[in-house]
Design a protein around this motif. Structure first.
Motif, PDB file in Angstrom:
ATOM      1  N   ASP A 170       0.702  -7.079   7.505  1.00 10.75           N
ATOM      2  CA  ASP A 170       0.500  -6.677   8.896  1.00 10.75           C
ATOM      3  C   ASP A 170       1.561  -5.653   9.277  1.00 10.75           C
ATOM      4  OD1 ASP A 170      -1.701  -8.273   9.125  1.00 10.75           O
ATOM      5  OD2 ASP A 170      -0.744  -9.795  10.341  1.00 10.75           O
ATOM      6  N   TYR A 171       1.723  -4.666   8.417  1.00 11.43           N
ATOM      7  CA  TYR A 171       2.725  -3.624   8.621  1.00 11.43           C
ATOM      8  C   TYR A 171       2.120  -2.259   8.293  1.00 11.43           C
ATOM      9  CZ  TYR A 171       6.749  -0.628   7.753  1.00 11.43           C
ATOM     10  OH  TYR A 171       7.648   0.411   7.784  1.00 11.43           O
ATOM     11  N   CYS A 172       2.408  -1.290   9.141  1.00 10.97           N
ATOM     12  CA  CYS A 172       2.057   0.104   8.870  1.00 10.97           C
ATOM     13  C   CYS A 172       3.346   0.906   8.797  1.00 10.97           C
ATOM     14  CB  CYS A 172       1.164   0.673   9.965  1.00 10.97           C
ATOM     15  SG  CYS A 172      -0.509  -0.009   9.976  1.00 10.97           S
ATOM     16  N   SER A 173       3.432   1.771   7.811  1.00  6.57           N
ATOM     17  CA  SER A 173       4.588   2.657   7.672  1.00  6.57           C
ATOM     18  C   SER A 173       4.616   3.623   8.853  1.00  6.57           C
ATOM     19  CB  SER A 173       4.486   3.456   6.373  1.00  6.57           C
ATOM     20  OG  SER A 173       3.436   4.410   6.472  1.00  6.57           O
ATOM     21  N   GLY A 174       5.674   4.345   8.976  1.00  2.62           N
ATOM     22  CA  GLY A 174       5.686   5.454   9.921  1.00  2.62           C
ATOM     23  C   GLY A 174       4.854   6.595   9.357  1.00  2.62           C
ATOM     24  N   TRP A 175       4.616   7.595  10.183  1.00  2.30           N
ATOM     25  CA  TRP A 175       3.877   8.774   9.742  1.00  2.30           C
ATOM     26  C   TRP A 175       4.823   9.743   9.042  1.00  2.30           C
ATOM     27  CZ3 TRP A 175      -1.321   9.173  10.119  1.00  2.30           C
ATOM     28  CH2 TRP A 175      -1.977   8.296  10.978  1.00  2.30           C
ATOM     29  N   ALA A 176       4.423  10.262   7.901  1.00  2.00           N
ATOM     30  CA  ALA A 176       5.167  11.316   7.212  1.00  2.00           C
ATOM     31  C   ALA A 176       4.395  12.608   7.448  1.00  2.00           C
ATOM     32  CB  ALA A 176       5.271  11.031   5.724  1.00  2.00           C
ATOM     33  N   SER A 177       5.076  13.590   8.030  1.00  2.00           N
ATOM     34  CA  SER A 177       4.365  14.813   8.388  1.00  2.00           C
ATOM     35  C   SER A 177       5.167  16.050   8.015  1.00  2.00           C
ATOM     36  CB  SER A 177       4.069  14.831   9.896  1.00  2.00           C
ATOM     37  OG  SER A 177       5.277  14.903  10.622  1.00  2.00           O
ATOM     38  N   GLY A 178       4.523  17.154   8.105  1.00  2.00           N
ATOM     39  CA  GLY A 178       5.117  18.458   7.853  1.00  2.00           C
ATOM     40  C   GLY A 178       3.997  19.479   7.938  1.00  2.00           C
ATOM     41  N   ASP A 179       4.290  20.642   8.429  1.00  2.00           N
ATOM     42  CA  ASP A 179       3.263  21.650   8.661  1.00  2.00           C
ATOM     43  C   ASP A 179       2.626  22.107   7.350  1.00  2.00           C
ATOM     44  OD1 ASP A 179       1.728  23.274  10.345  1.00  2.00           O
ATOM     45  OD2 ASP A 179       2.984  25.000   9.863  1.00  2.00           O
TER      46      ASP A 179
ATOM     47  N   ILE B  87       0.862  -1.185   0.000  1.00  2.00           N
ATOM     48  CA  ILE B  87       0.000   0.000   0.000  1.00  2.00           C
ATOM     49  C   ILE B  87       0.898   1.234   0.000  1.00  2.00           C
ATOM     50  CG2 ILE B  87      -1.767   1.299   1.255  1.00  2.00           C
ATOM     51  CD1 ILE B  87      -2.810  -1.383   0.211  1.00  2.00           C
ATOM     52  N   GLU B  88       0.578   2.167  -0.868  1.00  2.00           N
ATOM     53  CA  GLU B  88       1.286   3.442  -0.899  1.00  2.00           C
ATOM     54  C   GLU B  88       0.257   4.548  -0.719  1.00  2.00           C
ATOM     55  OE1 GLU B  88       4.864   4.185  -3.411  1.00  2.00           O
ATOM     56  OE2 GLU B  88       3.441   5.484  -4.492  1.00  2.00           O
ATOM     57  N   VAL B  89       0.591   5.519   0.111  1.00  2.00           N
ATOM     58  CA  VAL B  89      -0.282   6.661   0.331  1.00  2.00           C
ATOM     59  C   VAL B  89       0.447   7.903  -0.167  1.00  2.00           C
ATOM     60  CG1 VAL B  89      -1.494   8.047   2.057  1.00  2.00           C
ATOM     61  CG2 VAL B  89      -1.421   5.563   2.283  1.00  2.00           C
TER      62      VAL B  89
ATOM     63  N   ARG C 128       3.975  14.370  -0.775  1.00  2.00           N
ATOM     64  CA  ARG C 128       4.461  13.511   0.295  1.00  2.00           C
ATOM     65  C   ARG C 128       3.998  12.088   0.014  1.00  2.00           C
ATOM     66  NH1 ARG C 128       2.452  16.144   5.513  1.00  2.00           N
ATOM     67  NH2 ARG C 128       3.794  17.774   4.701  1.00  2.00           N
ATOM     68  N   LYS C 129       4.848  11.083   0.347  1.00  2.00           N
ATOM     69  CA  LYS C 129       4.515   9.671   0.099  1.00  2.00           C
ATOM     70  C   LYS C 129       4.989   8.805   1.249  1.00  2.00           C
ATOM     71  CE  LYS C 129       6.383   8.904  -4.087  1.00  2.00           C
ATOM     72  NZ  LYS C 129       6.724   8.245  -5.352  1.00  2.00           N
ATOM     73  N   VAL C 130       4.227   7.758   1.548  1.00  2.00           N
ATOM     74  CA  VAL C 130       4.664   6.676   2.438  1.00  2.00           C
ATOM     75  C   VAL C 130       4.238   5.371   1.790  1.00  2.00           C
ATOM     76  CG1 VAL C 130       4.656   7.973   4.609  1.00  2.00           C
ATOM     77  CG2 VAL C 130       2.571   6.842   3.863  1.00  2.00           C
ATOM     78  N   SER C 131       4.956   4.297   2.116  1.00  2.00           N
ATOM     79  CA  SER C 131       4.682   3.030   1.451  1.00  2.00           C
ATOM     80  C   SER C 131       5.028   1.858   2.373  1.00  2.00           C
ATOM     81  CB  SER C 131       5.523   2.936   0.173  1.00  2.00           C
ATOM     82  OG  SER C 131       5.315   1.703  -0.468  1.00  2.00           O
ATOM     83  N   THR C 132       4.381   0.734   2.103  1.00  2.00           N
ATOM     84  CA  THR C 132       4.715  -0.500   2.816  1.00  2.00           C
ATOM     85  C   THR C 132       5.622  -1.387   1.966  1.00  2.00           C
ATOM     86  OG1 THR C 132       2.793  -1.734   1.996  1.00  2.00           O
ATOM     87  CG2 THR C 132       2.489  -0.445   4.021  1.00  2.00           C
TER      88      THR C 132
END
Length: 131
Positions: free
Chosen positions: A93-102, A69-71, A83-87
């Motif tokens: 049964d895995y969740c990526s870390g949170w990608a953040s920024g103001d 899964i890619e977000v 911004r992107k996060v992916s498994t």
């Protein structure tokens, strides 16, 4: 006596409805959205809470089917992925870390949830929100 019991029950039910209705309001702009045909989801966290920073995305893959899964986050809904996060590379049964920024308050965002396998993207779906 019976009228008093009915009135008391009505007041209690009304108070309970108010608590239930308003308890989710503070975080109403945060959401999780499932991937097409299941297997995982993407999450958008508008404000800090539940162990996540504000203005952040996360990807979760819960099905050992060869797909990850890619977000992807499109800030401003202008068609550019900011911004992107992916498994990718992790077993199910895995969740990526949170990608953040103001992100400035009130900015429109689009959160894409995409099934991925190698260089293949499968049926991207999205949900709109605000920062």
């Amino acid at each position: 006596m019976r009228r008093t019991k009915i009135r008391t029950a009505g007041v209690l039910l009304g108070a309970l409805a108010l608590v239930v209705t308003t308890s989710g309001v503070a975080n109403a702009a945060s959401f999780s959205y499932g991937a097409y045909e299941g297997g995982g989801w993407g999450s958008w966290q508008q404000d800090p809470g539940d162990g996540a920073p504000g203005d952040s995305i996360e990807a979760c893959d819960m099905k050992a089917d060869g797909w990850g899964i890619e977000v992807r986050l499109d800030i401003g809904r202008d068609g550019d992925i900011d911004r992107k996060v992916s498994t990718r590379g992790h077993p199910a049964d895995y969740c990526s870390g949170w990608a953040s920024g103001d992100i400035p308050e009130g900015t429109k965002v689009r959160v894409w949830v995409v099934k991925v396998n190698g260089s293949t993207d499968y049926h991207p779906v999205y949900k709109d929100g605000t920062a």
